[in-house]
Motif scaffolding. Structure first.
Motif, mmCIF file in Angstrom:
data_model
loop_
_atom_site.group_PDB
_atom_site.id
_atom_site.type_symbol
_atom_site.label_atom_id
_atom_site.label_comp_id
_atom_site.label_asym_id
_atom_site.label_seq_id
_atom_site.Cartn_x
_atom_site.Cartn_y
_atom_site.Cartn_z
ATOM 1 N N TRP A 48 0.852 -1.041 -0.107
ATOM 2 C CA TRP A 48 -0.012 0.043 -0.053
ATOM 3 C C TRP A 48 0.740 1.256 -0.278
ATOM 4 C CZ3 TRP A 48 -2.927 2.768 4.563
ATOM 5 C CH2 TRP A 48 -4.063 3.508 3.885
ATOM 6 N N PRO A 49 0.774 2.227 -0.993
ATOM 7 C CA PRO A 49 1.648 3.243 -1.020
ATOM 8 C C PRO A 49 1.777 4.161 0.271
ATOM 9 C CG PRO A 49 0.209 3.132 -2.957
ATOM 10 C CD PRO A 49 -0.598 2.346 -1.985
ATOM 11 N N ALA A 50 0.628 4.229 1.302
ATOM 12 C CA ALA A 50 0.747 4.769 2.525
ATOM 13 C C ALA A 50 1.889 4.302 3.363
ATOM 14 C CB ALA A 50 -0.531 5.006 3.184
ATOM 15 N N TYR A 79 0.501 10.391 1.181
ATOM 16 C CA TYR A 79 -0.829 9.635 0.524
ATOM 17 C C TYR A 79 -2.128 10.010 1.365
ATOM 18 C CZ TYR A 79 -3.121 5.673 -1.489
ATOM 19 O OH TYR A 79 -4.158 4.982 -1.992
ATOM 20 N N VAL A 111 5.235 5.149 -1.097
ATOM 21 C CA VAL A 111 4.713 6.118 -2.192
ATOM 22 C C VAL A 111 5.956 6.883 -2.644
ATOM 23 C CG1 VAL A 111 4.259 7.887 -0.480
ATOM 24 C CG2 VAL A 111 3.149 7.858 -2.631
ATOM 25 N N THR A 147 2.403 3.850 -6.669
ATOM 26 C CA THR A 147 1.036 4.853 -6.642
ATOM 27 C C THR A 147 -0.218 3.996 -6.529
ATOM 28 O OG1 THR A 147 1.397 4.863 -8.933
ATOM 29 C CG2 THR A 147 2.348 6.717 -7.593
#
Length: 698
Positions: free
Chosen positions: A347-349, A423, A448, A453
């Protein structure tokens, strides 16, 4: 016909007999007539892994009238192309239906640096039908100082493509000791639909045993993998190369599965667990059946294919010596390598390198900007934000193909702990919520910041990652796992490489299936690139050694320390031609035989990322890719990302010379089988010399 043999031939025959179940030694004195008939040997013949006293010989026999029967062959070896003298004969060599009627024989007791001719015979209807006659050459004996010449080749996709490079090599009729094939000998996927009339395409006899990937089938069963080799080896120019030169072969990913690691595939980009042990074993068995690789634990004679060691007991790495000039160190990058450092489902975050880790690495000051701020989303004050993020994650996961339950389970496991505001805040903005103030928050690197992304994507994971943040992330993974996260070769193979490199004071040529040349797109100083956030330095492909930068530095440093200025790395995989110096070690990357060039592949990746032709990004990383790569890596002396072909390498006492024979990749869909003169005119040549750790043109 006389059956008298000289003493040397008799001794050779006894050596061969003693090391195998073969018997008999003749001068072609059998009364049965011999007629060459390729119909019985549709994949022709091949030889491989030449040593001073041995070589492996290969064929596959096919009797359409007896498809399920075990068959028996005779192998004849001679120094005379018409088999008039010095014949070694192996009689009653088994070609079993269980192994697709493939035959491998390790012939021992041979003379060093000697050309031998060989053929396989099959008795049928009162005659003996012969395979095509192959020729091979043993390696020079220890201490011999004569130069060694070989070809470096790789990546020969068959579907819709032609082997112009092999045709050109046969035209040149180079005096070679062997061919190094670096991998992607076959490609595991093929379209399920029937091909257009006249087009080349692999067809599986048992398509129900394959994996279905949309309109494409991927080999999975042993039958599927055998079909790949069966079909590829019907090409007359590939057959010609095998008939003329011994091969030293290693695999890369497509012999099993694209961008594979260990026994894992990567088709679903993290949506599913793709550990496929049985598929891996099928792929390896077909490889060992169809390629003349020397099982070093076999002393001589017919190779027992039932004893083939496959995953997890595989050992493909090996070293071959060629006199005083060369030690070839063949490595296996795929079988024991760990996963790509950035998970495709990341997950980008998610924060990958937190503030404490940055402090440990001593680089915290470089990441003080607000863009690197993060918060613990589980803190009570962020409860609303966490709820929004959970919902957003689930929506993305369902859109990517997960069920609602799967998406909810993953969201609960991922949307927690340290999350990057770079993000989080844009997600909050989409639902009209105020951003979280970055002032006073901890700093760290999230996915991210590495270029990730989207969920379930190879972009920002295996391809097109931000170099400067990735280098820090890779360093942290290296430190925090004691090197295990980047240990592409594994402890046993790494020890073998060190020992092999520390051997005799010859040139050491390390064979790596993937390129050691660093491929960097530097867009950081390009004011016309939009948006501004794209102005970074990028690694194009971290499936290759760029993905393990610390491990690569250690490997090259060890080689340099053990061999001074007498080491070269030869590699492939990336479908481009390179000559570069990496960490003081010269690296020669051969172009693909027929697979789509890296320039074509980059166009696909960049377009998928939202930068179409005409954009500044497309111009720098596709249209002007050669110049961009040289700017991003000053160690590159030569690059051509739009060509196919092969590299001829000559190892002499004081220097290594490399000749790149190149043809535009746009020619891959054109057959020049009936137009050899036109083909020759399409090729160009570039020459380079490696001496004292440097590369010069000419």
């Amino acid at each position: 016909m006389s059956r008298v043999l000289d003493r040397r031939s008799v001794l050779k025959c006894f050596v061969a007999v003693a090391a195998s179940t073969a018997f008999g030694c003749s001068d072609d004195g059998d009364d049965m007539p011999i007629v060459e008939d390729r119909a019985f040997f549709p994949q022709s013949v091949a030889s491989g892994d030449p040593r001073p006293g041995s070589v492996v010989l290969w064929t596959r026999v096919e009797d359409v009238g007896n498809p399920g029967d075990d068959l028996r062959l005779t192998l004849q070896v001679s120094t005379h192309e018409r088999f008039k003298e010095r014949v070694l004969e192996f009689v009653d060599v088994p070609a079993t239906a269980a192994h697709d009627h493939v035959v491998k024989v390790k012939v021992v007791g041979l003379a060093p640096r000697t050309r031998y001719f060989y053929r396989f015979l099959y008795a049928k209807n009162g005659r003996r039908v012969s395979s095509p006659v192959g020729r091979t050459r043993t390696a020079p004996e220890a201490g011999s100082g004569e130069p060694v010449r070989f070809v470096v080749a790789n990546c020969q996709n068959y579907n819709g493509r032609y082997y112009n490079a092999w045709q050109r090599l046969l035209q040149l009729d180079e005096d070679l000791d062997f061919v190094v094939f670096l991998g992607d000998y076959v490609y595991e996927t093929t379209p399920e639909a029937a091909p257009p009339e006249g087009a080349r395409q692999v067809r599986f006899r048992e398509p129900e045993g394959a994996l279905r990937l949309g309109p494409v089938l991927a080999a999975a069963s042993l039958s599927n993998y055998r079909d790949l080799y069966r079909t590829y080896r019907t090409d007359p120019f590939l057959q010609g190369a095998h008939e003329r030169y011994p091969f030293v072969s290693v695999w890369d990913d497509h012999e099993f599965s694209d961008d594979s690691w260990d026994a894992h595939a990567s088709y679903t980009d993290g949506r599913q667990d793709e550990l496929q042990v049985e598929r891996r074993r099928n792929a390896e068995l077909a490889f060992f059946e169809y390629l003349p690789v020397d099982p070093e634990d076999v002393s001589g004679g017919p190779v027992d294919l039932d004893a083939t060691r496959v995953y997890p007991d595989t050992r493909l790495w090996r070293a071959l010596d060629f006199g005083a000039s060369l030690r070839l160190i063949v490595t296996d990058y795929r079988t024991r390598r760990p996963d790509h450092l950035i998970p495709e489902d990341a997950w980008p975050a998610t924060v990958a390198v937190d503030a404490a880790a940055l402090a440990t690495l001593g680089v915290a000051a470089a990441f003080a900007a607000d863009t690197f701020a993060y918060v613990d989303i589980d803190a009570p004050e962020y409860a609303e934000a966490k709820g929004i993020l959970l919902q957003a994650y689930q929506q993305l996961a369902v859109a990517a193909g997960l069920t609602a339950q799967e998406a909810a389970t993953r969201a609960a496991a991922v949307v927690r702990g340290p999350l990057a505001l770079a993000y989080v805040n844009p997600v909050l903005a989409q639902v009209g919520r105020a951003p979280i103030d970055p002032a006073g928050k901890a700093r760290g690197i999230a996915f991210v910041h590495l270029g990730k992304t989207a969920l379930f994507s190879r972009l920002g994971s295996r391809y097109v990652v931000v170099k400067d943040t990735y280098d820090v992330y890779a360093a942290w993974r290296d430190v925090s796992t004691g090197g295990a996260a980047q240990d592409a070769l594994g402890p046993e193979q790494s020890a073998f490489v060190r020992d092999a490199a520390a051997g005799p004071q010859t040139w050491k040529v390390l064979v790596s299936s993937v390129s050691a040349t660093s491929m960097v797109w530097d867009l950081s100083n390009k004011p016309d690139v939009e948006p501004v956030t794209v102005r970074n330095r990028y690694y194009f492909d971290v499936d290759q050694w760029d993905g393990f930068p610390q491990a690569r530095a250690r490997l090259l440093g060890q080689l340099r320390g053990l061999t001074s200025d007498r080491t070269v790395v030869v590699s492939g995989d990336i479908h481009a031609a390179f000559a570069s110096v990496e960490a003081g070690v010269p690296a020669l990357t051969a172009p693909s035989i027929s697979s789509a060039s890296v320039q074509e592949e980059a166009a696909e990746q960049v377009t998928a990322a939202g930068f179409p032709p005409g954009s500044a990004v497309f111009r720098y990383v596709v249209t002007e890719q050669n110049a961009t790569l040289r700017e991003g890596n000053p160690g590159i002396a030569f690059v051509d990302t739009g060509a196919q072909g092969f590299t001829v390498v000559e190892v002499g006492a004081d220097a290594v010379r490399a000749a790149y024979h190149l043809i535009p990749s746009s020619e891959a869909g054109t057959s020049y089988a009936d137009r050899p003169e036109e083909l020759a005119a399409r090729f160009t040549r570039r020459d380079f010399t490696v001496r004292a750790g440097a590369i010069s043109e000419g």
